[in-house]
Each structure stands twice: as C-alpha cells, then as structure tokens.
Write a protein that holds these residues in place. Structure first.
Motif, mmCIF file in Angstrom:
data_model
loop_
_atom_site.group_PDB
_atom_site.id
_atom_site.type_symbol
_atom_site.label_atom_id
_atom_site.label_comp_id
_atom_site.label_asym_id
_atom_site.label_seq_id
_atom_site.Cartn_x
_atom_site.Cartn_y
_atom_site.Cartn_z
ATOM 1 N N ARG A 281 0.815 -1.228 0.000
ATOM 2 C CA ARG A 281 0.000 0.000 0.000
ATOM 3 C C ARG A 281 0.845 1.273 0.000
ATOM 4 O O ARG A 281 0.449 2.285 -0.592
ATOM 5 N N HIS A 282 2.007 1.228 0.655
ATOM 6 C CA HIS A 282 2.732 2.475 0.885
ATOM 7 C C HIS A 282 4.203 2.433 0.451
ATOM 8 O O HIS A 282 4.939 3.383 0.725
ATOM 9 N N GLY A 283 4.634 1.359 -0.211
ATOM 10 C CA GLY A 283 6.053 1.212 -0.518
ATOM 11 C C GLY A 283 6.501 1.663 -1.892
ATOM 12 O O GLY A 283 7.684 1.538 -2.231
ATOM 13 N N GLY A 284 5.608 2.213 -2.684
ATOM 14 C CA GLY A 284 5.945 2.558 -4.069
ATOM 15 C C GLY A 284 7.052 3.588 -4.214
ATOM 16 O O GLY A 284 7.995 3.399 -4.994
ATOM 17 N N GLU A 285 6.953 4.685 -3.475
ATOM 18 C CA GLU A 285 7.968 5.742 -3.581
ATOM 19 C C GLU A 285 9.321 5.241 -3.096
ATOM 20 O O GLU A 285 10.364 5.560 -3.696
ATOM 21 N N TRP A 286 9.304 4.478 -2.014
ATOM 22 C CA TRP A 286 10.549 3.896 -1.492
ATOM 23 C C TRP A 286 11.187 3.009 -2.538
ATOM 24 O O TRP A 286 12.404 3.066 -2.753
ATOM 25 N N LEU A 287 10.396 2.171 -3.211
ATOM 26 C CA LEU A 287 10.932 1.269 -4.219
ATOM 27 C C LEU A 287 11.528 2.040 -5.391
ATOM 28 O O LEU A 287 12.602 1.688 -5.900
ATOM 29 N N ASP A 288 10.863 3.107 -5.829
ATOM 30 C CA ASP A 288 11.400 3.911 -6.923
ATOM 31 C C ASP A 288 12.769 4.494 -6.554
ATOM 32 O O ASP A 288 13.691 4.521 -7.379
ATOM 33 N N ALA A 289 12.891 4.956 -5.309
ATOM 34 C CA ALA A 289 14.177 5.494 -4.840
ATOM 35 C C ALA A 289 15.225 4.389 -4.773
ATOM 36 O O ALA A 289 16.388 4.584 -5.135
ATOM 37 N N LEU A 290 14.825 3.217 -4.304
ATOM 38 C CA LEU A 290 15.738 2.081 -4.227
ATOM 39 C C LEU A 290 16.271 1.707 -5.602
ATOM 40 O O LEU A 290 17.479 1.474 -5.774
ATOM 41 N N LEU A 291 15.395 1.652 -6.594
ATOM 42 C CA LEU A 291 15.813 1.261 -7.938
ATOM 43 C C LEU A 291 16.834 2.245 -8.512
ATOM 44 O O LEU A 291 17.775 1.847 -9.209
ATOM 45 N N MET A 292 16.678 3.521 -8.211
ATOM 46 C CA MET A 292 17.659 4.517 -8.648
ATOM 47 C C MET A 292 19.007 4.252 -7.989
ATOM 48 O O MET A 292 20.056 4.352 -8.637
ATOM 49 N N TYR A 293 18.984 3.903 -6.710
ATOM 50 C CA TYR A 293 20.226 3.629 -5.982
ATOM 51 C C TYR A 293 20.906 2.378 -6.545
ATOM 52 O O TYR A 293 22.130 2.353 -6.758
ATOM 53 N N ILE A 294 20.117 1.344 -6.787
ATOM 54 C CA ILE A 294 20.663 0.105 -7.339
ATOM 55 C C ILE A 294 21.247 0.347 -8.727
ATOM 56 O O ILE A 294 22.311 -0.192 -9.066
ATOM 57 N N GLN A 295 20.552 1.152 -9.537
ATOM 58 C CA GLN A 295 21.075 1.482 -10.869
ATOM 59 C C GLN A 295 22.479 2.074 -10.772
ATOM 60 O O GLN A 295 23.381 1.699 -11.536
ATOM 61 N N LYS A 296 22.660 2.988 -9.842
ATOM 62 C CA LYS A 296 23.971 3.626 -9.686
ATOM 63 C C LYS A 296 25.008 2.628 -9.181
ATOM 64 O O LYS A 296 26.182 2.686 -9.582
ATOM 65 N N ASN A 297 24.593 1.709 -8.311
ATOM 66 C CA ASN A 297 25.515 0.668 -7.857
ATOM 67 C C ASN A 297 25.930 -0.244 -9.000
ATOM 68 O O ASN A 297 27.088 -0.680 -9.080
ATOM 69 N N ILE A 298 24.997 -0.522 -9.881
ATOM 70 C CA ILE A 298 25.312 -1.346 -11.054
ATOM 71 C C ILE A 298 26.300 -0.614 -11.959
ATOM 72 O O ILE A 298 27.275 -1.202 -12.450
ATOM 73 N N GLU A 299 26.049 0.666 -12.187
ATOM 74 C CA GLU A 299 26.962 1.460 -13.014
ATOM 75 C C GLU A 299 28.364 1.461 -12.411
ATOM 76 O O GLU A 299 29.363 1.286 -13.122
ATOM 77 N N MET A 300 28.422 1.629 -11.111
ATOM 78 C CA MET A 300 29.708 1.657 -10.401
ATOM 79 C C MET A 300 30.427 0.320 -10.550
ATOM 80 O O MET A 300 31.635 0.265 -10.820
ATOM 81 N N THR A 301 29.677 -0.760 -10.411
ATOM 82 C CA THR A 301 30.258 -2.100 -10.496
ATOM 83 C C THR A 301 30.778 -2.397 -11.892
ATOM 84 O O THR A 301 31.921 -2.846 -12.064
ATOM 85 N N CYS A 302 29.948 -2.158 -12.891
ATOM 86 C CA CYS A 302 30.334 -2.464 -14.277
ATOM 87 C C CYS A 302 31.505 -1.598 -14.723
ATOM 88 O O CYS A 302 32.427 -2.078 -15.397
ATOM 89 N N SER A 303 31.482 -0.328 -14.347
ATOM 90 C CA SER A 303 32.568 0.575 -14.716
ATOM 91 C C SER A 303 33.877 0.143 -14.069
ATOM 92 O O SER A 303 34.935 0.127 -14.719
ATOM 93 N N PHE A 304 33.828 -0.226 -12.792
ATOM 94 C CA PHE A 304 35.037 -0.648 -12.083
ATOM 95 C C PHE A 304 35.623 -1.896 -12.728
ATOM 96 O O PHE A 304 36.839 -1.981 -12.953
ATOM 97 N N ILE A 305 34.782 -2.872 -13.020
ATOM 98 C CA ILE A 305 35.274 -4.120 -13.608
ATOM 99 C C ILE A 305 35.844 -3.875 -15.001
ATOM 100 O O ILE A 305 36.900 -4.412 -15.364
ATOM 101 N N ASP A 306 35.166 -3.041 -15.777
ATOM 102 C CA ASP A 306 35.648 -2.740 -17.139
ATOM 103 C C ASP A 306 37.022 -2.098 -17.129
ATOM 104 O O ASP A 306 37.854 -2.366 -18.002
#
Length: 388
Positions: A281-306
């Motif tokens: 009922r109330h977790g939508g905004e939190w999830l949207d923020a989480l996905l943005m954070y995870i996206q940046k973590n993925i970018e950081m991970t892929c860039s570091f490995i590359d």
C-alpha cells in the motif's frame, strides 16, 4: 527523501548473510556479498505498521485478510498492468515452498519437468527431491546476455508436464520480453505443459525495461500457469516469510490449495500479513528510490570491472540487484577462483556452478548495499585477481 547510504550493523542479528558466512564458506573475516537480501532497512511505512502491531502485544493466530489481497491486486495493476482478482490468490511462507507445492500438486513421480540453466538452485533441487525427472534446457550466453534456445526447448518439452520459469531471470538478470514469453507460452500450450513462473524479482525490474507477467499475456496462458510473487525481495522482508501464488484457473487453484492442506499449511505469521500489506500500500515511492540507488551501484560495479579487472566481464542486469560476472578468461578452475576470492580478496560471493554446470566460471555478486560497502567489495575483487 530516502537514504540508502547509512551503514547498518547486521552482525549478531541471526542474519544468514552476515552471521552464517563462516558456516557456508569455511572462513572468517570475509565481506559477505552472496545471499540475495539487501543491507537496507525496510520502507518506513512497513516498520511503522509492524511497530504498531508489536505495541498491541497479542500475537495469536492471524487470518489472511481480504485487504492484503486487495493491496496486492492494486500493486500488480499499478506496477505491472496486470489485473488480478483477489480470489485467484493463495499464500505461502515463501516462493520456494510454493514451487514445491506446485510440483506435488500438478505432477507425479518420474514426470518430466523442464528448467532453464543456469538458474536459481532450488528450481533444480525441488524437482529432484520430489522424485521428478529434471530436464535441463541450457540458455545461450551471448554478448547481450542469456537467450532461450528455442530448438532445444521444443525438444525438451516433448513429454514434459511442467516448466519452471524464473522471470526475471536469476542469476542472469534478464527481463524476458513479451515476445519471448509469448513464444514460450505458445510452445507449452501446444504440448499441454503447465508453466510455474517464479516472478519474485519482478518489482526489481530496472528502467527502461518492463516486466511482463507471464499470465497477463493471454487468457489461455493464465489458465495453464501458476505465478509466484512476494514482497520479500522487493522490500527486504525475507525474514517475514510471505509469498503470494496467483492461479486464475479455478481447478488448478483447488489442486494447489489441497496440496497445501496435505502439507499442513494454515496461515501466514502476524508480521508477514502486516508487513506485506503496508509494503504494497505504501512502498511505491521507497521502491522507486531504491531502484535509482541500485542502478547507480550497477553502473559503479560495471565501470570498475571494465577499467580495473579487464579479464572479467560483468553482465549488466536488466532486473535484480545481482550482478553475474564472467571470470572464464582468467583461465583458472572454479576452485582456484574461490580460493583467490576467499583467501586473497577476503570476499564471499556465490560461485557459478551452484546455478548449474552452465554457470561454471561465473560468480554472482550482490550489490544491494551501501556505496561504502560496494567500494570495499570491488577493491577486494581487484586484490583477489591482482597479478593474473
């Protein structure tokens, strides 16, 4: 509005990820980046609802209210454009128990069950532990990630009773397209194969990708499928043990419910009910923020490995917070790979062969953590492979 940078001490909380690493890996003092839960607190609305329930102080038998079903139905409509009637829903303590129940309900001993590989290990294990014949259909690993081998699938479906689908895919992070799922569904429909779709990572689909629930594509698909969803991965609530099983076909649902009754399933625990409803009922905004954070973590991970570990190839996930990393160019065995990670890099990750022989030479890294923890983990990876 939401911060995911705060480091929360998880040791000494009975955490499998943080307190059981030595038992699973045989070493101390390693950074745990393995089992798929997050180092973040649940949404504030969930914590508030559960705190209020604790203050009530009475924790007797708890019914599963229609309000929880309605909250999930609204969530699926809003997030995945799938209209689900509350009466289609059953509940379980988790997706894995639900998969086991589906196997018991819809197949008999020695029946053939098709599973793509590599994949989340319980999909293999449950088939074999229940005395069914495991039929592996290896995925093709390409420059774009994993793809289904349609010719092989056509052969493997012959005589099969069930296909276990992981959608989105774990560990590869693929979000199967509507076209791919339509092809798969058509093939299964033609051969009378029930599709049991594990969609626990659906809410963690990363923009711009769009998850398509298998049962939402066509009424015929809905009538020959079982869909498992849960708030546990989405909102970091695995310890509450809650999953929802959506079965539009009334006859199949009756069979599933009967199998649960034979196993003695009665209801969910109090906090699973309260936490799940608050999350939906109330977790939508939190999830949207989480996905943005995870996206940046993925970018950081892929860039570091590359740039820093060039013999490794990170497969950029389209969903989940799990990064599948190809280490085969190092030219070492999986045992050597594991030893370097644990004893030189001091980091614990999932080894690829756990997900099937097709995963050998890969590792799975959980990046659902603070940037500070992730930076530490990536540096440990670099140390592990330094000089190779």
């Amino acid at each position: 509005m939401y911060s995911f940078d705060h480091v929360i001490e998880r040791r000494h909380t009975y955490s499998v990820k943080w307190d059981e690493t030595e038992r699973f890996f045989g070493v101390k003092d390693v950074l745990p980046m393995w089992v798929a839960d997050m180092d973040f607190q649940a949404p504030p609305a969930v914590i508030e609802a559960m705190t209020k329930r604790v203050e009530h102080g009475v924790f007797g038998y708890t019914a599963i209210p229609r309000s929880l079903k309605e909250a999930l139905s609204e969530w699926l409509t809003t997030r995945h454009q799938w209209t689900v009637h509350p009466d289609w829903m059953s509940f379980s303590t988790g997706v894995v128990p639900a998969l086991a129940t589906a196997i018991e309900a819809f197949t008999s001993p020695n029946d053939r069950i098709v599973v793509f590989s590599p994949v989340y290990p319980p999909l293999f294990q449950l088939v074999q532990k229940n005395g069914r014949e495991l039929v592996k259909c290896p995925l093709r690993f390409t420059e774009k990630g994993y793809e289904i081998n349609w010719d092989d699938l056509q052969e493997k479906l012959k005589g099969a009773k069930m296909l276990l689908l992981c959608s989105p895919h774990n560990p590869g992070g693929r979000v199967w397209t509507k076209e791919e799922l339509t092809t798969l569904g058509t093939m299964c429909l033609e051969k009378g194969v029930i599709v049991v779709s594990d969609e626990i990572h659906a809410d963690l689909t990363l923009p711009p990708f769009q998850h398509t629930p298998f049962a939402s594509i066509d009424e015929a698909f809905a009538n020959m499928s079982v869909t498992c969803v849960a708030p546990t991965k989405t909102f970091n609530l695995a310890g509450l043990q809650c999953a929802s099983i959506i079965i539009p076909n009334r006859s199949l649902k009756k069979q599933f419910d009967a199998a649960q009754q034979r196993q003695g399933f009665f209801t969910l625990n109090t906090f699973a009910v309260v936490g799940a409803e608050a999350a939906y009922r109330h977790g939508g905004e939190w999830l949207d923020a989480l996905l943005m954070y995870i996206q940046k973590n993925i970018e950081m991970t892929c860039s570091f490995i590359d740039t820093s570990i060039q013999k490794l190839r990170a497969v950029r996930p389209e969903a989940t917070y799990l990064v599948w990393i190809d280490c085969r160019e190092l030219g070492i065995t999986e045992q050597q790979l594991k030893q370097l990670l644990l004893h030189k890099g001091k980091i614990a990750v999932e080894m690829g062969s756990k997900f099937g022989e097709e995963g050998r030479g890969f590792i799975r890294l959980n990046i659902a953590c603070t940037r500070k923890t992730l930076e530490d983990a990536l540096n440990r990876l670099a140390v592990a492979f330094e000089g190779l």
